[in-house]
Design an enzyme around this catalytic site. Structure first.
Site, PDB file in Angstrom:
ATOM      1  N   ASP A  47       0.860  -1.172   0.000  1.00 59.21           N
ATOM      2  CA  ASP A  47       0.000   0.000   0.000  1.00 59.21           C
ATOM      3  C   ASP A  47       0.902   1.229   0.000  1.00 59.21           C
ATOM      4  O   ASP A  47       1.750   1.395   0.887  1.00 59.21           O
ATOM      5  CB  ASP A  47      -0.894  -0.027   1.252  1.00 59.21           C
ATOM      6  CG  ASP A  47      -2.260   0.577   1.006  1.00 59.21           C
ATOM      7  OD1 ASP A  47      -2.318   1.644   0.369  1.00 59.21           O
ATOM      8  OD2 ASP A  47      -3.253  -0.014   1.462  1.00 59.21           O
ATOM      9  N   ASP A  97      -2.904   4.605  -2.565  1.00 54.37           N
ATOM     10  CA  ASP A  97      -3.952   5.228  -1.753  1.00 54.37           C
ATOM     11  C   ASP A  97      -4.328   6.611  -2.296  1.00 54.37           C
ATOM     12  O   ASP A  97      -3.429   7.420  -2.585  1.00 54.37           O
ATOM     13  CB  ASP A  97      -3.400   5.365  -0.317  1.00 54.37           C
ATOM     14  CG  ASP A  97      -4.458   5.724   0.696  1.00 54.37           C
ATOM     15  OD1 ASP A  97      -5.374   4.901   0.898  1.00 54.37           O
ATOM     16  OD2 ASP A  97      -4.369   6.808   1.298  1.00 54.37           O
ATOM     17  N   GLU A 122      -6.248   3.872  -6.286  1.00 54.57           N
ATOM     18  CA  GLU A 122      -7.539   4.106  -5.632  1.00 54.57           C
ATOM     19  C   GLU A 122      -8.074   5.436  -6.162  1.00 54.57           C
ATOM     20  O   GLU A 122      -7.526   6.494  -5.863  1.00 54.57           O
ATOM     21  CB  GLU A 122      -7.393   4.157  -4.114  1.00 54.57           C
ATOM     22  CG  GLU A 122      -8.747   4.203  -3.415  1.00 54.57           C
ATOM     23  CD  GLU A 122      -8.704   4.700  -1.974  1.00 54.57           C
ATOM     24  OE1 GLU A 122      -9.650   4.426  -1.228  1.00 54.57           O
ATOM     25  OE2 GLU A 122      -7.739   5.389  -1.589  1.00 54.57           O
ATOM     26  N   HIS A 159     -11.288  -2.607   3.236  1.00 55.80           N
ATOM     27  CA  HIS A 159     -11.206  -2.240   4.650  1.00 55.80           C
ATOM     28  C   HIS A 159     -11.962  -0.957   4.972  1.00 55.80           C
ATOM     29  O   HIS A 159     -12.008  -0.556   6.132  1.00 55.80           O
ATOM     30  CB  HIS A 159      -9.728  -2.084   5.025  1.00 55.80           C
ATOM     31  CG  HIS A 159      -9.085  -0.940   4.291  1.00 55.80           C
ATOM     32  ND1 HIS A 159      -8.943  -0.929   2.916  1.00 55.80           N
ATOM     33  CD2 HIS A 159      -8.597   0.248   4.717  1.00 55.80           C
ATOM     34  CE1 HIS A 159      -8.382   0.213   2.540  1.00 55.80           C
ATOM     35  NE2 HIS A 159      -8.163   0.942   3.613  1.00 55.80           N
ATOM     36  N   ASP A 160     -12.490  -0.281   3.958  1.00 56.91           N
ATOM     37  CA  ASP A 160     -13.258   0.950   4.175  1.00 56.91           C
ATOM     38  C   ASP A 160     -14.757   0.740   3.982  1.00 56.91           C
ATOM     39  O   ASP A 160     -15.529   1.694   4.115  1.00 56.91           O
ATOM     40  CB  ASP A 160     -12.829   2.032   3.163  1.00 56.91           C
ATOM     41  CG  ASP A 160     -11.389   2.514   3.354  1.00 56.91           C
ATOM     42  OD1 ASP A 160     -10.882   2.453   4.483  1.00 56.91           O
ATOM     43  OD2 ASP A 160     -10.793   2.965   2.354  1.00 56.91           O
TER      44      ASP A 160
HETATM   45  O1  TEU Z   1      -9.357   5.870   1.562  1.00 58.80           O
HETATM   46  C1  TEU Z   1      -9.804   6.999   0.913  1.00 58.80           C
HETATM   47  C2  TEU Z   1     -11.056   7.519   1.399  1.00 58.80           C
HETATM   48  O2  TEU Z   1     -11.424   8.598   0.983  1.00 58.80           O
HETATM   49  C3  TEU Z   1     -11.832   6.733   2.383  1.00 58.80           C
HETATM   50  O3  TEU Z   1     -11.506   7.199   3.622  1.00 58.80           O
HETATM   51  C4  TEU Z   1     -13.264   6.817   2.078  1.00 58.80           C
HETATM   52  O4  TEU Z   1     -13.580   8.080   1.639  1.00 58.80           O
HETATM   53  C5  TEU Z   1     -14.134   6.565   3.240  1.00 58.80           C
HETATM   54  O5  TEU Z   1     -13.953   5.289   3.694  1.00 58.80           O
HETATM   55  C6  TEU Z   1     -15.551   6.708   2.807  1.00 58.80           C
HETATM   56  O6  TEU Z   1     -16.229   7.380   3.791  1.00 58.80           O
HETATM   57  C7  TEU Z   1      -8.006   5.639   1.696  1.00 58.80           C
HETATM   58  C8  TEU Z   1      -7.805   4.414   2.568  1.00 58.80           C
HETATM   59  O7  TEU Z   1      -8.333   3.301   1.925  1.00 58.80           O
HETATM   60  C9  TEU Z   1      -8.409   4.685   3.919  1.00 58.80           C
HETATM   61  O8  TEU Z   1      -8.356   3.563   4.761  1.00 58.80           O
HETATM   62  C10 TEU Z   1      -7.651   5.833   4.531  1.00 58.80           C
HETATM   63  O9  TEU Z   1      -8.256   6.198   5.742  1.00 58.80           O
HETATM   64  C11 TEU Z   1      -7.614   7.049   3.614  1.00 58.80           C
HETATM   65  O10 TEU Z   1      -7.313   6.726   2.273  1.00 58.80           O
HETATM   66  C12 TEU Z   1      -6.544   8.003   4.068  1.00 58.80           C
HETATM   67  O11 TEU Z   1      -5.284   7.443   3.837  1.00 58.80           O
END
Ligand code: TEU
Length: 542
Positions: free
Chosen positions: A99, A199, A241, A315-316
């Site tokens: 990542d 990311d 992403e 994971h989000d």
């Molecule tokens: O996620 C990008 C992101 O914008 C997410 O936080 C998403 O918007 C949210 O889950 C929806 O409400 C990436 C990573 O995958 C995330 O885990 C990180 O927190 C974020 O970037 C910051 O690095």
């Protein structure tokens, strides 16, 4: 015909290390825990692990706030463990994709510690600043609630943080910073990794003066430069992403001729169960027709000028069986298999998020105290202040909180689901006695075995990877059906998305043969009564 790449027919498995497997009795997963489970992953048949961040981090955002890109978080192990993971995984036929979180660092990264000291500091320009004119610079907001600007007393300025205050945004307009990033990436490439998951890569070209976050004007220049300076000479998987991608934008990233990334990871289909124009917390029933339209659009519009990721979870995101399937006792298994079928028979590179392969469900968190995620905690505060009731907030979180995906992996029916010997950092889903890996391996009809068969089919028949996609029954409120065609091969994929029996008719089914189904006694007829969540992969013979 698109030039064939190894990652076209690969299947990626995402590991969130904090919640995967704890071998040290800390309640937190670790790298040796991953090494221990490589045989399990080989049995599933995956080719690549996307490893969520394992670098040194104060864990404000569980590792997405990095304080040293070239060291391992002590809780997870050491660089020796990491090197061993890369080598051992390869022996199991598995590549490690790291990542890459370079939109921001931790505020505890040495660069930021220096940068914030004075405007003259040589690291100051590594970050994004705005002068103090007596008020916050503009209305830009953080994904984790509130303003994206934070005051820095020593320089009398504000710094930008599109995520938490502890995640200051990096300034990609600075060539010195970019070179540091490339050197760091090359350090990892030299270790023999399989690629990078990037990311929020669509944010690196931001122009805060103009309130531009995603898809800034220099974004693609930076990616082309990164390509040349790092992974371009290596045959790696790079996945961006890209929350803000349309199919047209996706081609900019992933058209092989443009020398940027292998593929995008875009989220348009994740917007079908919220009120349009509002946030994910503003819940709405799943718009099934829209879901099909979006997925079909991404299947047909990239053509040979791009490549997409296929996913239901990460994971989000909440657990898909709870979200688009049915996690009741009666239908969990069959609907999880249906969802896997619909996804894995599409064109693109499939991603499985840890636990998805055993049908893990959303977590019944009881109160706010059970949540760990900064996004959830901040949103709770923000919405309370806006006048939402506690109950309403908890309802949104139950459906959409990121912690749904972050509960410990359920390995067996022993205490803490075999994840750890001590109480884990976040609660274990109480359903672990029935939903766990051990039970899945012992049951030939398990969800796990269904995923295994889908992966095996993808490896055996090129139509799964390269077949042209055609959506059928577009207006059906209950059926998801499509065909894939490649040279002499034709697949017909058919699924009932509901808990009712639904009648479906197509004369073309008369010369079909079942490759895979989620009922043991499925039969093909030109007029079929599809049982609840019944899904079939059918080979149409010429
Ligand atoms: O996620 C990008 C992101 O914008 C997410 O936080 C998403 O918007 C949210 O889950 C929806 O409400 C990436 C990573 O995958 C995330 O885990 C990180 O927190 C974020 O970037 C910051 O690095």
């Amino acid at each position: 015909m698109i030039e064939q790449k190894w990652w076209h027919n690969s299947v990626v498995y995402q590991i969130y290390p904090r919640s995967f497997n704890d071998t040290t009795g800390t309640g937190v997963g670790d790298l040796r825990g991953i090494i221990e489970k490589l045989s399990y992953l080989e049995t599933l048949g995956i080719d690549v692990i996307w490893l969520s961040p394992v670098y040194e981090s104060p864990n404000d955002d569980n590792g997405y706030d990095i304080s040293d890109y070239q060291n391992i978080m002590a809780e997870f192990g050491t660089m020796v463990d990491m090197d061993e993971l890369i080598v051992t995984a390869k022996n199991h036929g598995i590549q490690i994709v790291m990542d890459l979180v370079v939109n921001h660092t931790s505020d505890e990264h040495p660069w930021f510690i220096e940068a914030r000291k004075s405007k003259e500091n040589s690291y100051h320009d590594y970050y994004v600043w705005a002068p103090n004119n007596g008020q916050i610079p503009n209305e830009m907001t953080s994904t984790f609630s509130g303003s994206a600007w934070e005051y820095n007393q020593p320089t009398d300025e504000y710094y930008l943080h599109l995520f938490s205050k502890k995640q200051p945004d990096l300034n990609f307009d600075n060539p010195k910073l970019r070179q540091e990033i490339y050197d760091m990436m090359n350090y990892w490439i030299d270790k023999g990794i399989g690629g990078f998951r990037m990311d929020v890569i669509d944010l690196i070209g931001k122009v805060p003066e103009k309130m531009i976050k995603e898809n800034g004007p220099k974004l693609h220049d930076y990616l082309q430069e990164m390509h040349v300076k790092t992974f371009g000479a290596h045959d790696l998987l790079t996945v961006g992403e890209t929350w803000g991608a349309t199919p047209e934008i996706a081609k900019l990233y992933s058209d092989p001729k443009r020398n940027e990334l292998s593929m995008v990871f875009q989220f348009e289909h994740m917007s079908v169960d919220k009120i349009p124009g509002k946030r994910k917390w503003d819940l709405a029933p799943v718009n099934f027709i829209l879901l099909k339209q979006i997925l079909a659009k991404w299947q047909t519009e990239l053509g040979e000028q791009g490549w997409n990721s296929l996913f239901w979870n990460n994971h989000d995101l909440p657990r898909v069986v709870s979200r688009f399937g049915n996690d009741s006792e009666a239908y969990r298994i069959v609907s999880a298999k249906m969802l896997a079928t619909i996804l894995h028979c599409q064109k693109g590179t499939p991603y499985i998020y840890q636990g998805e392969e055993i049908g893990m469900t959303n977590m019944p968190f009881a109160t706010m105290d059970d949540y760990r995620d900064i996004e959830a905690i901040n949103m709770h505060q923000e919405r309370l202040a806006l006048g939402y009731s506690e109950q309403e907030i908890l309802r949104s979180l139950a459906a959409k909180s990121r912690d749904n995906a972050r509960t410990p992996m359920q390995w067996d029916e022993t205490q803490y689901a075999g994840f750890s010997t001590v109480e884990p950092w976040i609660g274990v889903n109480p359903n672990f006695k029935t939903i766990n890996v051990e039970a899945s391996l012992n049951d030939e009809n398990s969800i796990f075995n269904h995923y295994r068969q889908l992966i095996a089919l993808r490896k055996a028949m090129p139509v799964f990877t390269y077949g042209e996609f055609t959506l059928l029954a577009e207006q059906s409120e209950t059926i998801f059906a499509y065909t894939r065609t490649y040279q002499q091969e034709k697949l017909y994929v058919l699924a009932n998305f509901t808990a009712e029996t639904v009648c479906y008719e197509d004369v073309n089914l008369s010369c079909g043969e079942i490759l895979l189904s989620n009922y043991t006694d499925s039969k093909i007829k030109t007029q079929m009564n599809l049982r609840p969540y019944e899904a079939l992969v059918i080979l149409i013979k010429a």
